[in-house]
Design a protein around this motif. Structure first.
Motif, PDB file in Angstrom:
ATOM      1  N   GLU A 124       0.821  -1.211   0.000  1.00 22.85           N
ATOM      2  CA  GLU A 124       0.000   0.000   0.000  1.00 22.85           C
ATOM      3  C   GLU A 124       0.856   1.261   0.000  1.00 22.85           C
ATOM      4  OE1 GLU A 124      -3.061   0.211  -0.613  1.00 22.85           O
ATOM      5  OE2 GLU A 124      -4.027  -1.643   0.034  1.00 22.85           O
ATOM      6  N   ALA A 125       1.947   1.260   0.741  1.00 21.72           N
ATOM      7  CA  ALA A 125       2.841   2.424   0.764  1.00 21.72           C
ATOM      8  C   ALA A 125       3.520   2.614  -0.588  1.00 21.72           C
ATOM      9  CB  ALA A 125       3.881   2.268   1.874  1.00 21.72           C
TER      10      ALA A 125
ATOM     11  N   CYS B   4       9.863   5.591  -4.974  1.00 23.85           N
ATOM     12  CA  CYS B   4      10.224   5.465  -3.565  1.00 23.85           C
ATOM     13  C   CYS B   4      11.363   4.481  -3.373  1.00 23.85           C
ATOM     14  CB  CYS B   4       9.019   4.997  -2.753  1.00 23.85           C
ATOM     15  SG  CYS B   4       8.403   3.368  -3.253  1.00 23.85           S
ATOM     16  N   VAL B   5      11.967   4.580  -2.208  1.00 20.02           N
ATOM     17  CA  VAL B   5      12.893   3.575  -1.703  1.00 20.02           C
ATOM     18  C   VAL B   5      12.302   3.080  -0.392  1.00 20.02           C
ATOM     19  CG1 VAL B   5      15.218   3.111  -0.812  1.00 20.02           C
ATOM     20  CG2 VAL B   5      14.918   4.653  -2.773  1.00 20.02           C
ATOM     21  N   ILE B   6      12.199   1.753  -0.250  1.00 19.37           N
ATOM     22  CA  ILE B   6      11.636   1.151   0.954  1.00 19.37           C
ATOM     23  C   ILE B   6      12.774   0.559   1.780  1.00 19.37           C
ATOM     24  CG2 ILE B   6       9.983  -0.508   1.882  1.00 19.37           C
ATOM     25  CD1 ILE B   6       8.628  -0.502  -0.918  1.00 19.37           C
TER      26      ILE B   6
ATOM     27  N   LEU C 245      10.853   8.419   0.723  1.00 20.24           N
ATOM     28  CA  LEU C 245      11.454   7.389   1.563  1.00 20.24           C
ATOM     29  C   LEU C 245      10.346   6.756   2.396  1.00 20.24           C
ATOM     30  CD1 LEU C 245      13.951   5.879   2.663  1.00 20.24           C
ATOM     31  CD2 LEU C 245      14.025   7.600   4.484  1.00 20.24           C
ATOM     32  N   ILE C 246      10.239   5.442   2.294  1.00 22.30           N
ATOM     33  CA  ILE C 246       9.289   4.670   3.086  1.00 22.30           C
ATOM     34  C   ILE C 246      10.093   3.869   4.100  1.00 22.30           C
ATOM     35  CG2 ILE C 246       7.557   2.842   3.053  1.00 22.30           C
ATOM     36  CD1 ILE C 246       6.953   3.675   0.123  1.00 22.30           C
TER      37      ILE C 246
ATOM     38  N   MET D 167      -3.602   8.498   0.535  1.00 14.96           N
ATOM     39  CA  MET D 167      -3.401   7.464   1.532  1.00 14.96           C
ATOM     40  C   MET D 167      -4.520   6.425   1.458  1.00 14.96           C
ATOM     41  SD  MET D 167      -2.264   8.177   5.440  1.00 14.96           S
ATOM     42  CE  MET D 167      -3.848   8.467   6.160  1.00 14.96           C
ATOM     43  N   PRO D 168      -4.187   5.136   1.514  1.00 15.39           N
ATOM     44  CA  PRO D 168      -5.230   4.105   1.476  1.00 15.39           C
ATOM     45  C   PRO D 168      -5.955   3.992   2.809  1.00 15.39           C
ATOM     46  CG  PRO D 168      -3.107   3.102   1.829  1.00 15.39           C
ATOM     47  CD  PRO D 168      -2.847   4.572   1.606  1.00 15.39           C
TER      48      PRO D 168
END
Length: 193
Positions: free
Chosen positions: A47-48, A97-99, A126-127, A180-181
């Motif tokens: 989700e993110a 993004c980078v997780i 950034l996550i 946002m979910p």
């Protein structure tokens, strides 16, 4: 709302619990907004990532080596039918993004502040996937510069029941709330203040 049950007494209690939960998650992460939880920590990764894709309008997702391989596999499964470029590494160039995960899958504790700056310089988010209990001792996702924070919330003391012991935590900066979910329980004021 669509989420309010028919009995107002029950609905008020549910909405109050959601509001209190979200408030605690915001205090814990240092971020502005949190949703009323997701299915589990792995689903929160998906989700993110898709939230970042919607925000940045880019299809590249970078999974840092610190990320739990199970979450990486879940991300692959959830996105199998989507035209995305999911890669391993730490290069935010052209990425949505980078997780990262802190503490990392192998137990190391890292400060991803420099990674946050690299992501922001490249136009990526950034996550940070975090362990909730660790935030009593380590930098919060917000202190590191994270845009979105996610976690598995089972360690907060949930018993096995009502479909399982797991919940996915997701918090973000306020400017991202519209992408946002999930749902949000908020406080408001009536005509009497």
């Amino acid at each position: 709302t669509a989420y309010t049950p028919y009995q107002p007494e029950c609905a008020q209690g549910t909405l109050q619990a959601i509001y209190e939960y979200q408030s605690v998650i915001c205090e814990l992460t240092g971020l502005d907004v949190a949703n009323a939880s997701l299915y589990d920590g792995g689903t929160a990764v998906f989700e993110a990532a898709t939230m970042a894709i919607r925000l940045k309008k880019r299809s590249r997702v970078v999974c840092h080596p610190s990320l739990n391989p199970l979450y990486r596999a879940m991300l692959d499964t959830h996105t199998a039918n989507l035209a995305l470029d999911i890669v391993d590494g730490d290069d935010p160039t052209d990425a949505a993004c980078v997780i990262v995960q802190n503490p990392a899958f192998l137990g190391t504790v890292d400060d991803f502040s420099a990674m946050a700056r690299r992501c922001h310089d490249a136009g990526a988010l950034l996550i940070v996937h975090f362990y909730p209990i660790s935030l009593g001792m380590v930098k919060t996702p917000a202190e590191m510069g994270a845009d979105i924070a996610i976690a598995e919330g089972q360690s907060l003391g949930l018993p096995l029941g009502f479909g399982g012991p797991y919940l996915g935590i997701l918090a973000a900066r306020k400017e991202y709330i519209r992408k946002m979910p999930g749902r949000i329980g908020a406080m408001t004021k009536d005509t009497n203040g």
